[in-house]
Design a protein around this motif. Sequence first.
Motif, short mmCIF file in Angstrom:
data_model
loop_
_atom_site.label_atom_id
_atom_site.label_comp_id
_atom_site.label_asym_id
_atom_site.label_seq_id
_atom_site.Cartn_x
_atom_site.Cartn_y
_atom_site.Cartn_z
N THR A 262 -1.81 30.89 30.06
CA THR A 262 -0.58 30.69 30.84
C THR A 262 -0.84 30.75 32.34
O THR A 262 -0.38 29.89 33.10
CB THR A 262 0.47 31.75 30.45
N HIS A 296 6.89 26.68 36.89
CA HIS A 296 5.59 27.28 36.58
C HIS A 296 4.44 26.43 37.11
O HIS A 296 3.47 26.95 37.68
CB HIS A 296 5.46 27.46 35.06
N GLY A 407 3.00 33.92 26.28
CA GLY A 407 2.90 34.61 27.56
C GLY A 407 3.84 35.79 27.68
O GLY A 407 3.84 36.71 26.85
N ASP A 408 4.68 35.77 28.71
CA ASP A 408 5.62 36.88 28.95
C ASP A 408 6.67 37.01 27.85
O ASP A 408 7.37 38.02 27.78
CB ASP A 408 6.32 36.68 30.29
N ASN A 409 6.79 35.99 27.02
CA ASN A 409 7.77 36.03 25.94
C ASN A 409 7.18 36.53 24.63
O ASN A 409 7.80 36.41 23.57
CB ASN A 409 8.37 34.63 25.73
N SER A 410 5.97 37.08 24.69
CA SER A 410 5.32 37.61 23.50
C SER A 410 6.04 38.86 22.99
O SER A 410 6.81 39.50 23.72
CB SER A 410 3.86 37.96 23.81
N TYR A 412 5.75 42.74 21.60
CA TYR A 412 4.85 43.88 21.73
C TYR A 412 5.25 44.97 20.74
O TYR A 412 6.38 45.46 20.76
CB TYR A 412 4.89 44.45 23.15
N LYS A 423 0.00 43.15 21.37
CA LYS A 423 0.67 41.91 21.78
C LYS A 423 0.57 40.84 20.70
O LYS A 423 -0.51 40.51 20.24
CB LYS A 423 0.05 41.39 23.08
N GLN A 425 1.31 37.09 20.61
CA GLN A 425 1.65 35.98 21.50
C GLN A 425 2.25 34.79 20.78
O GLN A 425 2.69 33.83 21.39
CB GLN A 425 0.42 35.53 22.29
N TRP A 454 13.89 39.10 19.21
CA TRP A 454 12.78 38.26 19.69
C TRP A 454 12.90 36.84 19.14
O TRP A 454 12.72 35.86 19.88
CB TRP A 454 11.44 38.88 19.26
N GLN A 458 13.50 34.65 22.43
CA GLN A 458 12.23 34.11 22.91
C GLN A 458 11.73 32.93 22.08
O GLN A 458 11.25 31.95 22.62
CB GLN A 458 11.16 35.22 22.93
#
Length: 499
Positions: A262, A296, A407-410, A412, A423, A425, A454, A458
């Motif tokens: 990413t 982005h 990415g940040d939308n993974s 956890y 993580k 992903q 999620w 996401q």
Amino acid sequence: VYTPASKEERILAPAPPAEFVDRLMIRKIAPLSIGRSVVATREPNETIVLEVIKDLGLELEIIFNKGAVMVLPSGVNKATGLAAALEDLELSAHNVVGIGDAENDHAFLRAVGFGVAVANALPKVRETAGHVTNGARGAGVRELIEGLISHDAALLDTARQRIEIGADDGSGAVMQLSPRAGGVLLAGTSGIGKSTLATALTERFVEQGFQFCVLDPEGDYEDLEDVLVVGDAKSPPSSREIFDLLSKPSNNVAVNMLGIKTAERPNAFAKLLPELAALRARTGRPHWLIIDEAHHLLPHARDGTSFALPKSLSATILVTVHPDLVSRDVLAGVDTVLALGPEADKVVESFCGAIGEGVPQGVVPPPENKVLHWNRSTGDPARPISIERPRQERKRHIRKYAEGDLGDNSFYFRGADGKLNLKAQNLMMFLHIAEGIDDRTWEHHLRAGDYSAWFRDQVKDQGLAEEAAVIEDDDSLDPHRSRAAIAEAVHRRYTAPAD
């Protein structure tokens, strides 16, 4: 087709049938010229020529040229000859200017991007052409050449080059995008239909024969019809493959960047830009660029650096959920804004704030299923327009969520005590980790509703989220059974990556 450099010739049509030529000679047709594929005479000999064609049962066509009578194989004309030459030159007919005056020029003038008739052209030929010169014959040709030298591509801003995007709800006027104007900003909140609208635009490109290239950071366009995809979740896109495919005008290309980390995608995109710009400068193609996740790939944070930015945004569509995060230099080149969703007014306000421009009149949220359209250059107020949905409903982008890097939308897995930081992903990694974690951690996230949240927020899969929520609320399920139920729901919707 004759290639001067190699002196090679390629015959595009068969020779005239010998029995046809013999019969014309027997009928004493004069004048009579026999070429490699064309037989020519003069009016009024077309009556006899037609009789001979009918008597012999031949598949030949008669085309007129201001008194000349030409006989060719069926389907062969100036347009087919042009197409063959352009294929060798790797050029598109959209980037060609054609000029003519007679009956045999109709197909040719319809095929090119800008058809011109000289002043002495036949009336019907002038109707076919998009422009008529003031001068006749050679003077008209000279006039056209001088216009091209002075104005170049500006001459091509005609209805034939524009893309219809919808209709004004108030007046019913057809709204169009011009490839010669500035860029297009297509923006709205997440999940509101930006990719659906972009898909509809690609269908217009295909219908009109425009080549397009999609820069696709998240694999959202890999299921588009009439598109060749370069790259996937496991393999970064190859620059050589991209430009080998784009060298053929009939190829549309989606550059899938899922195989690139990413954080590295903006740099990868920056390396492609100069090559794309060079190809467009040399060939005029691809006619349209679609840059998805523009915030982005063209971030405001890199303004003023050595980051390569396009000098011109003509025929470029920027798709983003965050227009305020897009490079200011890039936004300054935007001419048309298409804002979607109940907060479309805020999208326009955000854009205007980013470029330091006043908000136009008429900026209010559009009715449901409408798009707010604003053209900066005309000074007209923003207005809602109706846009036809794409014929191809976009499929679930399975690979993006199953195999890609969100990415940040993974997700956890942290556990009740927050001691873990595992993580996931993508969905397949989510299932892999879920299978191996302890029951207490699994149950913690299950009862907190984290899985359904999620999937909904996401992964953007409302159906999967609702099914997961039912599992989360079922206290009768032990960890083993709830894991199996979640896994079954995911596998039913998504295809696992190949081994």
